[in-house]
Structures are given as structure tokens and as C-alpha cells.
Write a protein that holds these residues in place. Structure first.
Motif, PDB file in Angstrom:
ATOM      1  N   LEU A 224       0.823  -1.206   0.000  1.00 39.55           N
ATOM      2  CA  LEU A 224       0.000   0.000   0.000  1.00 39.55           C
ATOM      3  C   LEU A 224       0.863   1.265   0.000  1.00 39.55           C
ATOM      4  O   LEU A 224       0.543   2.240  -0.692  1.00 39.55           O
ATOM      5  CB  LEU A 224      -0.923  -0.008   1.215  1.00 39.55           C
ATOM      6  CG  LEU A 224      -2.059  -1.038   1.175  1.00 39.55           C
ATOM      7  CD1 LEU A 224      -2.769  -1.116   2.518  1.00 39.55           C
ATOM      8  CD2 LEU A 224      -3.056  -0.712   0.070  1.00 39.55           C
TER       9      LEU A 224
ATOM     10  N   CYS B 125      -8.848   6.843  10.040  1.00 41.01           N
ATOM     11  CA  CYS B 125     -10.028   6.415   9.281  1.00 41.01           C
ATOM     12  C   CYS B 125     -11.096   7.503   9.257  1.00 41.01           C
ATOM     13  O   CYS B 125     -11.734   7.747   8.229  1.00 41.01           O
ATOM     14  CB  CYS B 125     -10.614   5.141   9.881  1.00 41.01           C
ATOM     15  SG  CYS B 125      -9.602   3.665   9.654  1.00 41.01           S
TER      16      CYS B 125
ATOM     17  N   ASP C  86      -7.608   6.812   0.702  1.00 40.82           N
ATOM     18  CA  ASP C  86      -8.175   5.468   0.838  1.00 40.82           C
ATOM     19  C   ASP C  86      -7.121   4.467   1.294  1.00 40.82           C
ATOM     20  O   ASP C  86      -7.386   3.598   2.135  1.00 40.82           O
ATOM     21  CB  ASP C  86      -8.761   5.006  -0.503  1.00 40.82           C
ATOM     22  CG  ASP C  86     -10.096   5.668  -0.816  1.00 40.82           C
ATOM     23  OD1 ASP C  86     -10.681   6.294   0.096  1.00 40.82           O
ATOM     24  OD2 ASP C  86     -10.554   5.572  -1.971  1.00 40.82           O
ATOM     25  N   HIS C  87      -5.923   4.570   0.733  1.00 42.95           N
ATOM     26  CA  HIS C  87      -4.870   3.625   1.103  1.00 42.95           C
ATOM     27  C   HIS C  87      -4.399   3.852   2.534  1.00 42.95           C
ATOM     28  O   HIS C  87      -4.097   2.887   3.253  1.00 42.95           O
ATOM     29  CB  HIS C  87      -3.698   3.738   0.124  1.00 42.95           C
ATOM     30  CG  HIS C  87      -3.899   2.933  -1.124  1.00 42.95           C
ATOM     31  ND1 HIS C  87      -5.127   2.794  -1.741  1.00 42.95           N
ATOM     32  CD2 HIS C  87      -3.043   2.206  -1.885  1.00 42.95           C
ATOM     33  CE1 HIS C  87      -5.007   2.042  -2.807  1.00 42.95           C
ATOM     34  NE2 HIS C  87      -3.740   1.653  -2.915  1.00 42.95           N
TER      35      HIS C  87
ATOM     36  N   THR D  11      -6.291   4.852   4.854  1.00 41.68           N
ATOM     37  CA  THR D  11      -7.378   4.270   5.640  1.00 41.68           C
ATOM     38  C   THR D  11      -7.269   2.749   5.683  1.00 41.68           C
ATOM     39  O   THR D  11      -7.490   2.127   6.739  1.00 41.68           O
ATOM     40  CB  THR D  11      -8.735   4.682   5.049  1.00 41.68           C
ATOM     41  OG1 THR D  11      -8.822   6.118   5.039  1.00 41.68           O
ATOM     42  CG2 THR D  11      -9.891   4.129   5.860  1.00 41.68           C
ATOM     43  N   ASN D  12      -6.922   2.154   4.571  1.00 38.94           N
ATOM     44  CA  ASN D  12      -6.745   0.698   4.538  1.00 38.94           C
ATOM     45  C   ASN D  12      -5.616   0.263   5.480  1.00 38.94           C
ATOM     46  O   ASN D  12      -5.724  -0.758   6.175  1.00 38.94           O
ATOM     47  CB  ASN D  12      -6.432   0.234   3.114  1.00 38.94           C
ATOM     48  CG  ASN D  12      -7.621   0.369   2.187  1.00 38.94           C
ATOM     49  OD1 ASN D  12      -8.768   0.434   2.637  1.00 38.94           O
ATOM     50  ND2 ASN D  12      -7.370   0.426   0.890  1.00 38.94           N
TER      51      ASN D  12
ATOM     52  N   GLU E  79      -6.871   0.395   9.046  1.00 33.37           N
ATOM     53  CA  GLU E  79      -7.695  -0.753   9.394  1.00 33.37           C
ATOM     54  C   GLU E  79      -6.832  -1.959   9.761  1.00 33.37           C
ATOM     55  O   GLU E  79      -7.148  -2.709  10.696  1.00 33.37           O
ATOM     56  CB  GLU E  79      -8.631  -1.092   8.233  1.00 33.37           C
ATOM     57  CG  GLU E  79      -9.725  -0.052   8.017  1.00 33.37           C
ATOM     58  CD  GLU E  79     -10.565  -0.338   6.785  1.00 33.37           C
ATOM     59  OE1 GLU E  79     -10.080  -1.080   5.891  1.00 33.37           O
ATOM     60  OE2 GLU E  79     -11.690   0.165   6.712  1.00 33.37           O
TER      61      GLU E  79
END
Length: 233
Positions: free
Chosen positions: A96, A156, A202-203, A205-206, A209
Motif C-alpha cells: 500500500l 479512518c 483510501d490507502h 485508511t486501509n 484498518e
């Protein structure tokens, strides 16, 4: 001293610390690439943009090295349970972070396409959007090193701000294109830039997670996402 698969816990921890340091170094390069690509875009620095593209090779080399370290760590230390979960998460995070560097490279590649273009009002929104996304990358890697679930969750929650910026920029650029067909080409390039910044968020956030799951063993509940106005219903 306790052992894991015949190897000491200390050895495993040292290997993992080296891996974390390498991933953070990758993250630092990716952050710099985003900031530099945006600087080049705003200042129409074509030569600087070319350097961003060339420097992306460093991230590719580091990704391969980090992947090698993860495989070696799993093969030699035979980690179990939480330790294995962290090693696997690190492998995913490496990919990522490298991809985040690719998004910065993609932005830099657009700089020559807008060089010489006149004033484009929606362009003024991009630096703030990029600032938030870059800070998310920085903070999530801090959370990774610290195994801090709360920091990861906070990252996030900030993704919505990046999505909101993207939606605003999309609508503004569509309006800009409708007002004058001559704006279409330049606006399309800026839409591409905005989308790449949105993907950085988005990455990040990934990664957050994964950090949360590694630290707690639990998954974050599905988060509401900003609706992409360019998406087909």
C-alpha cells in the motif's frame, strides 16, 4: 528466555523493528513525493516533476527489500498468533505504501500537461486536499510503529474530509468544463490529480484498518464513504 520456533523472542522483535523502520522510511519517501508533486503542480515545475517520477524507483527497490524481510521473518522465526498477524499486516502495508508513491508519481506526470495553463479556480482546492491525505499517511505509519489502535481509528475518520474535497473539486471542474470547452483537457488532468489524492486517503485508511486489527484482533466496523459523483449508480 522464551522461544518461538527455536528462535528467541528478542531476535523476532529485532527483525520486526528493522521491518517497521524500513516501512517508515518508505512512508517518508512517499509523503515527500506527494508534497513535491503538488508543489510542482502549483508552480508548474516540469523539471521537478520529472525528478519525482525518477525517484519513485527508490520505493520500488525498498518494497522488494521489505517483502524479502517479511518472508525471511516468517520462514526463520515461525511466528504464531499475534506475531504472525503483524508480519502479514506488514507485508500488505508495504504494498500500500508503494502504491501511495505511485499516486504521487501519477500526479507529477500531469504537471507538463497543465504547464502554461491559465488560472483554474478549482486548482486552489487541491493543496489542502493533498495536505490532509499526506498527514493521514504520516499519522497512520506512526500508529503502525506504536501499534496504536486509537490513532489508527482517528486516521479512518479523517478520510471523509478527503472524500468531501474530491466531490467538491469534481463538481467545480465539471462546471468549469461546461462553461468553456477549451477547459476540458486541463480540467480532465486535474480530475485525475484529485482522484489520485483521494486514493492516497483510501490507502492510508486501509493501512489504518490493518493497524487496528493487528493491535486489537478486531476489525473496524464498516465506515460510511463519501459518494464518488463520477461513479455509476
Amino acid at each position: 528466555m522464551a522461544t518461538i520456533g527455536g528462535h528467541t523472542l528478542k531476535a523476532f522483535d529485532e527483525d520486526l523493528a528493522e521491518l517497521r523502520a524500513l516501512i517508515c522510511q518508505m512512508g517518508g519517501l512517499a509523503e515527500h513525493a506527494i508534497r513535491e508533486s503538488m508543489r510542482c503542480l502549483m508552480q508548474r515545475d516540469v523539471e521537478g516533476a520529472l525528478r519525482v517520477v525518477e525517484n519513485d524507483r527508490k520505493l520500488d527497490v525498498m518494497e522488494a527489500e521489505a517483502e524479502r524481510k517479511v518472508v525471511q521473518l516468517i520462514a526463520l522465526r515461525a511466528p504464531m498468533a499475534d506475531d504472525l498477524r503483524e508480519a502479514v499486516a506488514a507485508l500488505k502495508i508495504v504494498g500500500l505504501v508503494e502504491r501511495i508513491g505511485d499516486y504521487a508519481k501519477n500526479i507529477a506526470k500531469r504537471v507538463p500537461q497543465v504547464d502554461g495553463a491559465g488560472k483554474i479556480e478549482p486548482l486552489a482546492l487541491l493543496p489542502e486536499m493533498a495536505r490532509i491525505a499526506t498527514e493521514m499517511v504520516h499519522d497512520v505509519l506512526d500508529a503502525f510503529v506504536e501499534r496504536n489502535a486509537e490513532k489508527a481509528q482517528a486516521v479512518c475518520e479523517r478520510d471523509q474530509a478527503v472524500d468531501d474535497f474530491y466531490n467538491s473539486i469534481f463538481r467545480a471542474l465539471v462546471t468549469f468544463m461546461m462553461e468553456d470547452p477549451q477547459n476540458i483537457s486541463r480540467s480532465a488532468h486535474l480530475l485525475f490529480v484529485a482522484k489520485n489524492i483521494e486514493r492516497v486517503g483510501d490507502h492510508a485508511t486501509n493501512i489504518a484498518e490493518m493497524v487496528y486489527f493487528t493491535a486489537t484482533g478486531e476489525r473496524l466496523m464498516d465506515r460510511p464513504r463519501g459518494q464518488d459523483p463520477s461513479a455509476t449508480p
